[in-house]
Write an enzyme that holds these catalytic residues in place. Structure first.
Site, PDB file in Angstrom:
ATOM      1  N   ASN A  16       0.875  -1.169   0.000  1.00 46.28           N
ATOM      2  CA  ASN A  16       0.000   0.000   0.000  1.00 46.28           C
ATOM      3  C   ASN A  16       0.918   1.226   0.000  1.00 46.28           C
ATOM      4  O   ASN A  16       1.481   1.575   1.034  1.00 46.28           O
ATOM      5  CB  ASN A  16      -0.883  -0.053   1.258  1.00 46.28           C
ATOM      6  CG  ASN A  16      -1.824   1.128   1.344  1.00 46.28           C
ATOM      7  OD1 ASN A  16      -1.777   2.051   0.521  1.00 46.28           O
ATOM      8  ND2 ASN A  16      -2.681   1.118   2.350  1.00 46.28           N
ATOM      9  N   ARG A  75      -2.645  -2.116  -3.369  1.00 42.48           N
ATOM     10  CA  ARG A  75      -3.850  -1.332  -3.146  1.00 42.48           C
ATOM     11  C   ARG A  75      -3.779  -0.131  -4.079  1.00 42.48           C
ATOM     12  O   ARG A  75      -2.793   0.606  -4.078  1.00 42.48           O
ATOM     13  CB  ARG A  75      -3.901  -0.858  -1.705  1.00 42.48           C
ATOM     14  CG  ARG A  75      -5.078   0.068  -1.493  1.00 42.48           C
ATOM     15  CD  ARG A  75      -4.936   0.856  -0.234  1.00 42.48           C
ATOM     16  NE  ARG A  75      -6.111   1.697  -0.073  1.00 42.48           N
ATOM     17  CZ  ARG A  75      -6.102   2.834   0.595  1.00 42.48           C
ATOM     18  NH1 ARG A  75      -4.991   3.278   1.146  1.00 42.48           N
ATOM     19  NH2 ARG A  75      -7.193   3.549   0.697  1.00 42.48           N
ATOM     20  N   HIS A  94     -13.275   2.828   0.314  1.00 45.83           N
ATOM     21  CA  HIS A  94     -13.270   1.759   1.334  1.00 45.83           C
ATOM     22  C   HIS A  94     -13.937   0.486   0.806  1.00 45.83           C
ATOM     23  O   HIS A  94     -14.419  -0.340   1.599  1.00 45.83           O
ATOM     24  CB  HIS A  94     -14.043   2.162   2.614  1.00 45.83           C
ATOM     25  CG  HIS A  94     -13.465   3.291   3.390  1.00 45.83           C
ATOM     26  ND1 HIS A  94     -14.240   4.273   3.966  1.00 45.83           N
ATOM     27  CD2 HIS A  94     -12.186   3.610   3.696  1.00 45.83           C
ATOM     28  CE1 HIS A  94     -13.471   5.132   4.597  1.00 45.83           C
ATOM     29  NE2 HIS A  94     -12.208   4.757   4.440  1.00 45.83           N
ATOM     30  N   ARG A 134     -12.484  15.605   8.149  1.00 45.57           N
ATOM     31  CA  ARG A 134     -13.250  15.973   6.945  1.00 45.57           C
ATOM     32  C   ARG A 134     -14.684  16.332   7.298  1.00 45.57           C
ATOM     33  O   ARG A 134     -15.291  15.688   8.164  1.00 45.57           O
ATOM     34  CB  ARG A 134     -13.266  14.809   5.950  1.00 45.57           C
ATOM     35  CG  ARG A 134     -11.924  14.516   5.358  1.00 45.57           C
ATOM     36  CD  ARG A 134     -12.045  13.464   4.249  1.00 45.57           C
ATOM     37  NE  ARG A 134     -10.796  12.748   4.135  1.00 45.57           N
ATOM     38  CZ  ARG A 134     -10.682  11.422   4.083  1.00 45.57           C
ATOM     39  NH1 ARG A 134     -11.762  10.655   4.110  1.00 45.57           N
ATOM     40  NH2 ARG A 134      -9.505  10.863   3.990  1.00 45.57           N
ATOM     41  N   GLU A 172      -8.178  -5.419   4.984  1.00 53.39           N
ATOM     42  CA  GLU A 172      -8.060  -5.088   3.564  1.00 53.39           C
ATOM     43  C   GLU A 172      -6.881  -5.820   2.916  1.00 53.39           C
ATOM     44  O   GLU A 172      -6.955  -6.214   1.756  1.00 53.39           O
ATOM     45  CB  GLU A 172      -7.932  -3.568   3.404  1.00 53.39           C
ATOM     46  CG  GLU A 172      -9.267  -2.871   3.660  1.00 53.39           C
ATOM     47  CD  GLU A 172      -9.145  -1.434   4.140  1.00 53.39           C
ATOM     48  OE1 GLU A 172      -8.695  -1.238   5.289  1.00 53.39           O
ATOM     49  OE2 GLU A 172      -9.486  -0.521   3.378  1.00 53.39           O
TER      50      GLU A 172
END
Ligand code: ADP
Length: 398
Positions: free
Chosen positions: A7, A91, A180, A241, A384
């Site tokens: 990743n 990823r 996601h 955010r 993941e």
């Protein structure tokens, strides 16, 4: 078969080497400050002490080489030679409308990932650097791309279209993509297994609540809607955010404060969310603690957060005409019983009842709904990296 999962960020690289016979992680680690003074590699072989290497990492190729050296090191390594690594799974954040599934990397795939760089300018270029570094250091080893957006490509038009002039969708591909995806896919599949039901006959609402957060409606194994949109900014209130905001409030603040587009972008992505409301922190642990000590703004931040997640769960139950299971995952979803309770308290109309004792447990997949709950509620740790490794193996087996 052993698969290296990578990743890559712009100055970081996370990795795991997974043995696919057992699905055990043989080693994992993180390269930080790539191309910046003070680079370091933290390598963690399973069951042993972590080792730190602090040689300068000029670029991602140097980092990939250091990771391979660490993995094959006679003392800290977990394989004898690089030849034992059968494939690399990457990823990749944005696959645009090109990818609805994971794919083996070819020159055409790289070209399409490049075309999506505009849509994820901070992530896709870094992911590509990682891919190119592996091509250089491990020539001939198959590489696979697993996209954050792919799972949501099954969203129908009614869920992904913005009510903006159609030309912006045609010209710039401005639409909702969702993120996601790997996590929502993994935990919804796990929930079906825990219910002993066929995945393709189950309605699940998955809540990935970490620093970034999103909720997803998974009907019969397919994502039909999710809260993140064109970028990961849309939807829930997150650590820093803003999530959904009246766009007119944004232009209003820009005018009042004389802000440039980049300055406003920074405020919405880095200074808003629970940090913005509370003024305390972006970390929910700090905010929960501040709220316990009577900080009103911290309390408001947690309230706004939970209310918004609950509203989305209600909306997705309507979108799917019912819901069999709700799943909580990621840092906050897996660890904060208080947050799960606050969200589920809104869901009485769905017949959701939480078992307080199970809701206080941590660290493994478990059901937290009470026996009389009409909807089953689960906490499922996301993984993941395992999904990336499984997809890579599946594509190679083909
Ligand atoms: P990322 O989106 O960076 O992958 P994670 O999934 O690791 O985020 O989640 C990180 C967040 O999870 C932290 O910012 C913190 O707010 C929250 N978190 C982790 N552990 C706890 C806990 N025990 N209680 C409350 N919040 C927690």
């Amino acid at each position: 078969m052993k698969i290296l999962v990578l990743n890559c960020g712009s100055s970081s690289l996370k990795y795991q080497l997974i043995d696919m016979e057992t699905e055990n992680v043989l080693a994992k680690g993180l390269c930080e400050r790539i191309g910046i003074e003070g680079s370091r590699l933290k390598h963690q072989p399973a069951g042993k002490e972590a080792v730190i290497f602090d040689d300068y990492q000029e670029n991602h190729s140097v980092s990939v080489k250091m990771v391979l050296d660490a993995l094959t090191n006679p003392e800290y390594g977990v394989v004898k030679s690089m030849k034992e690594i059968n494939a690399v799974g990457h990823r990749v954040v944005h696959g645009g409308e090109y990818f609805a599934n994971s794919v083996i990397i070819t020159p055409e795939v790289i070209e399409a990932i490049e075309k999506c760089c505009d849509l994820a300018p901070l992530h896709n270029p870094a992911n590509l650097i990682g891919i190119h570094a592996c091509e250089e250091i491990m020539p001939g080893v198959p590489q696979v791309a697993v996209f954050d957006t792919a799972f949501h490509q099954t969203m129908p038009e009614r869920a992904y279209m913005y009510a903006l002039p159609y030309e912006y969708y045609e010209k710039y591909k401005v639409r909702r993509y969702g993120f996601h995806g790997t996590s929502h896919r993994f935990v919804s599949e796990e929930a079906a297994k825990m219910m002993d039901r066929p995945y393709d006959q189950t309605k699940t609402i998955t809540c990935h609540l970490g620093n970034g957060g999103s909720v997803c409606a998974v009907r019969n194994g397919k994502s039909i809607d999710t809260t993140m949109g064109f970028t990961p900014l849309e939807g829930l209130v997150m650590g820093t955010r803003a999530g959904d905001v009246d766009v007119a409030a944004v232009t209003y603040i820009m005018k009042k404060e004389n802000l440039t587009v980049d300055e406003m972008d920074n405020i919405l992505n880095k200074k808003s969310g629970v940090l913005g409301i509370s003024g305390v922190s972006s970390d929910f642990r700090d905010i929960e603690e501040a709220a316990e000590h009577g900080n009103d703004r911290a309390e408001t931040a947690l309230d706004v957060f939970a209310y918004k997640v609950a509203k989305r769960i209600g909306a997705y139950a309507a979108a799917m005409n019912g819901v069999d299971a709700i799943v909580f995952t990621a840092g906050l979803g897996e660890n904060s019983g208080t947050t799960r309770r606050a969200i589920c308290d809104y869901l009485g109309f769905l017949g959701v009842h939480i078992d307080s004792y199970n809701n206080s447990l941590r660290g493994k997949a478990l059901e937290i709904s009470a026996t009389d709950s009409r909807v089953r509620v689960f906490v499922i740790p996301t993984n993941e990296e395992l999904v990336i490794a499984r997809d890579t193996k599946e594509l190679l087996d083909k």
